[in-house]
Design a protein around this motif. Structure first.
Motif, mmCIF file in Angstrom:
data_model
loop_
_atom_site.group_PDB
_atom_site.id
_atom_site.type_symbol
_atom_site.label_atom_id
_atom_site.label_comp_id
_atom_site.label_asym_id
_atom_site.label_seq_id
_atom_site.Cartn_x
_atom_site.Cartn_y
_atom_site.Cartn_z
ATOM 1 N N HIS A 204 33.808 -19.826 -0.198
ATOM 2 C CA HIS A 204 34.235 -20.316 -1.508
ATOM 3 C C HIS A 204 35.131 -21.549 -1.376
ATOM 4 O O HIS A 204 35.104 -22.425 -2.251
ATOM 5 N N ASN B 237 33.396 -15.727 -11.964
ATOM 6 C CA ASN B 237 33.408 -15.807 -10.502
ATOM 7 C C ASN B 237 34.837 -15.666 -10.000
ATOM 8 O O ASN B 237 35.533 -16.654 -9.735
ATOM 9 N N TYR B 238 35.283 -14.429 -9.843
ATOM 10 C CA TYR B 238 36.659 -14.175 -9.440
ATOM 11 C C TYR B 238 36.947 -14.683 -8.030
ATOM 12 O O TYR B 238 38.031 -15.198 -7.763
ATOM 13 N N SER B 239 36.003 -14.531 -7.127
ATOM 14 C CA SER B 239 36.232 -14.958 -5.747
ATOM 15 C C SER B 239 36.431 -16.463 -5.661
ATOM 16 O O SER B 239 37.324 -16.946 -4.962
ATOM 17 N N TYR B 240 35.616 -17.204 -6.362
ATOM 18 C CA TYR B 240 35.708 -18.664 -6.340
ATOM 19 C C TYR B 240 37.025 -19.134 -6.937
ATOM 20 O O TYR B 240 37.716 -19.989 -6.371
ATOM 21 N N SER B 241 37.404 -18.573 -8.081
ATOM 22 C CA SER B 241 38.659 -18.972 -8.724
ATOM 23 C C SER B 241 39.866 -18.558 -7.892
ATOM 24 O O SER B 241 40.862 -19.293 -7.822
ATOM 25 N N ALA C 239 29.790 -15.942 -15.904
ATOM 26 C CA ALA C 239 29.656 -15.467 -14.521
ATOM 27 C C ALA C 239 30.921 -14.773 -14.049
ATOM 28 O O ALA C 239 30.862 -13.838 -13.254
ATOM 29 N N ASP D 224 32.710 -11.850 -1.441
ATOM 30 C CA ASP D 224 31.904 -11.942 -2.656
ATOM 31 C C ASP D 224 32.253 -10.732 -3.502
ATOM 32 O O ASP D 224 31.618 -9.668 -3.409
ATOM 33 N N GLY E 246 36.925 -18.638 -13.721
ATOM 34 C CA GLY E 246 37.229 -17.230 -13.465
ATOM 35 C C GLY E 246 37.204 -16.337 -14.674
ATOM 36 O O GLY E 246 36.884 -15.153 -14.564
#
Length: 324
Positions: free
Chosen positions: A80, A289-293, A287, A63, A282
């Motif tokens: 993720h 969301n770098y981890s998700y992307s 948001a 995260d 991302g």
């Protein structure tokens, strides 16, 4: 005593030989320093832009919080990846990406080959170079300009395509508003832009064909089409297979620029692909969301690697050319 002296002499000789080899290598390096300097540029590029970013791939399993950095962020394992696989977007993204990629791959194979074979038999050098220049030129047009040209040509009110349709008695069509047309517009505009540049590889392969084979075929009464099918095509099949293997490894890697610029609210059902989704999740969303992307991109890279190895193994077992 004699054996000890002989051993010392042998060790001294080996050390002297090693030093002389090192000096010789250093002299060779110094003599050809320009070549090594040129080699250093692509090596540095690969290290900085290809290998170093692999360090950041670990945030797909964390995260990631920018204030804590990569090492300080908490590990979450495959959280993720599972989120992406369970999302309602997963099926649509995979479907759209595969349709456009496979469509581009299959439609893009024959046209560079046909163009290369045709140019290979042109006798008039001026005409040949003119055709090459005209077909190569679109490759150097930027993505933004290319999409602008596409939108202008397909404009429902003043676009050239719709003006022709009206002259022929048909109703104008808003091509960019019809989701089913998106993949065809994307693929065929890409073929038009890159067909000339892609045929360079095949022209280079055809240049390596032994002229004696063509001379023998002409003596036996073979026409140009027979020479194409029986001499030229077999000679470029190894190149075709290598390019097919390499393109298969990028089957999920469409890039987001052209798709995003052609995308609108009316065709998003068929135009949303993995790369545009990663960009929106991302970078474009609040948001960020770098981890998700990153997890999605890593999944895409793993799939590409598996496909690359699989197709390469199939080609090798079929006794064809392969990357390794």
């Amino acid at each position: 005593m004699t054996k000890a002296v002989a051993t010392v002499k042998a060790e001294h000789g080996s050390v002297t030989k090693t030093r002389s080899q090192q000096v010789s290598r250093w002299k060779q390096l110094k003599r050809s320093w320009q070549l090594y300097t040129l080699l250093a540029l692509p090596v540095i590029y690969v290290l900085v832009f290809k290998y170093y970013p692999m360090y950041g791939a670990q945030i797909a399993f964390k995260d990631y919080i920018a204030s804590k950095g990569i090492t300080g962020s908490e590990w979450v394992g495959f959280k993720h990846f599972i989120r992406f696989f369970n999302s309602y977007e997963f099926g649509k993204l995979m479907k759209n990406t595969l349709i456009i990629s496979i469509y581009s791959l299959l439609a893009g194979i024959p046209f560079p080959i046909i163009l290369a074979l045709s140019l290979n038999y042109v006798k008039n050098q001026f005409f040949k170079k003119t055709v090459q220049m005209i077909t190569y030129a679109p490759h150097f047009i930027s993505v933004v300009v290319m999409v602008g040209i596409i939108l202008e040509l397909l404009d429902p009110r003043k676009g050239l395509v719709n003006l022709l349709l009206v002259q022929l008695g048909f109703e104008p069509i808003n091509f960019m508003a019809i989701p089913e047309y998106f993949s065809s517009i994307y693929v065929w505009s890409g073929i038009w832009q890159n067909v000339g540049f892609s045929c360079i590889i095949y022209l280079a392969a055809l240049a390596g064909v032994d002229p004696a084979q063509h001379e023998a075929a002409v003596i036996d009464g073979a026409n140009k089409f027979q020479r194409m099918f029986h001499i030229d095509l077999p000679s470029i099949i190894p190149v075709m297979i290598i390019l097919l293997i390499m393109n298969t490894g990028h089957i999920l890697d469409l890039g987001f620029e052209k798709v995003l610029l052609m995308q609108n609210s009316l065709n998003v059902r068929t135009s949303e692909v993995i790369d545009t989704f990663v960009y929106k999740v991302g970078l474009a969303s609040q948001a960020m969301n770098y981890s998700y992307s990153t997890a999605i991109n890593l999944f895409k890279s793993v799939v590409g690697l598996v496909l690359l190895v699989t197709v390469n193994s199939i080609a090798r077992r079929a006794k064809q050319e392969s990357l390794w």
